[in-house]
Scaffold this active site. Sequence first.
Site, PDB file in Angstrom:
ATOM      1  N   SER A 155       1.157  -1.230   0.159  1.00 51.45           N
ATOM      2  CA  SER A 155      -0.021  -0.262   0.167  1.00 51.45           C
ATOM      3  C   SER A 155       0.794   1.164   0.187  1.00 51.45           C
ATOM      4  CB  SER A 155      -0.820   0.314   1.275  1.00 51.45           C
ATOM      5  OG  SER A 155      -1.814   1.077   1.172  1.00 51.45           O
ATOM      6  N   TYR A 215      -1.452  -0.869  10.542  1.00 50.07           N
ATOM      7  CA  TYR A 215      -1.044  -0.773   8.409  1.00 50.07           C
ATOM      8  C   TYR A 215      -0.149  -0.537   8.137  1.00 50.07           C
ATOM      9  CZ  TYR A 215      -4.157  -0.971   3.867  1.00 50.07           C
ATOM     10  OH  TYR A 215      -4.295  -1.345   2.652  1.00 50.07           O
ATOM     11  N   ALA A 230       2.806  -3.409   8.969  1.00 47.84           N
ATOM     12  CA  ALA A 230       2.293  -4.509   7.608  1.00 47.84           C
ATOM     13  C   ALA A 230       3.187  -4.094   6.267  1.00 47.84           C
ATOM     14  CB  ALA A 230       1.038  -4.901   7.929  1.00 47.84           C
ATOM     15  N   LYS A 231       2.505  -3.022   5.737  1.00 45.81           N
ATOM     16  CA  LYS A 231       2.386  -2.758   4.459  1.00 45.81           C
ATOM     17  C   LYS A 231       3.811  -2.213   3.670  1.00 45.81           C
ATOM     18  CE  LYS A 231      -1.896  -3.519   3.251  1.00 45.81           C
ATOM     19  NZ  LYS A 231      -2.085  -5.174   2.319  1.00 45.81           N
TER      20      LYS A 231
END
Length: 252
Positions: free
Chosen positions: A142, A154, A157-158
Amino acid sequence: MRGFTDTAAIVTGAAQGIGAATARRLAAEGAAVAVVDLNADRAAEVAADIERTGGRALALGCDVTDPDSVQTTTDHVVAEFGRLDILVNNAGITRDDLLFKMTLPDWNAVLTTNLTSMFLCTQAAQAHMVQARSGRIVNLSSRSALGNRGQSNYAAAKAGVQGLTATLALELGPFGIRVNAVAPGYVATDMTAATARRVGFEPEKHQERAAEQIPLRRVATPEEIASTITFLASDDASYVTGQTLYVNGGSR
């Protein structure tokens, strides 16, 4: 057609959004597609749509954070289709909050679902791909990997997806397996609609505000991201591996 005839694919998180669009696109171009999702009923709806339009699809419920579930699902796909050529690691969730309010369970849930699941699914798939000395893996990262307020879990993680992708490309390349990542910007999906409502906006208004900051002045559709994933899974990208391709309308 990009030559996906006699090709089998697994797409995770395929009951909606980018995953569903990718499953449909791969099937439309000739692949047999396993529509894999935690929500088995919604996965079955996508698979039924594919079959109604002449494609071949298999719907499977799977918890991609559970090693046994992942292995059982992968084995089922290979038994059904006789092969496994493509893995699209798309499953993901959000649990947004500012750092000082974020809970450890929300941190762990996002890291496990959005990153650890890719390790598990790739580990299961590569055994079949190594034996065939061929395979294509596309991971969903992302634009948030570059940092996004309220998304420390997030974003982490990305960003991890990009490091995992580069490393897998090094390890699996000698076996003819290509590994790449796609990093979308703002895409009009149920997930981003939920994010909009969480911050007090209707999705359409949230998209309009986001589009003002994007050079192309609009947000992406799931189908546009699916097109990029399909390209990376195709022979058109036969010498592309270890890359993260940002698909964000020109945003920085």
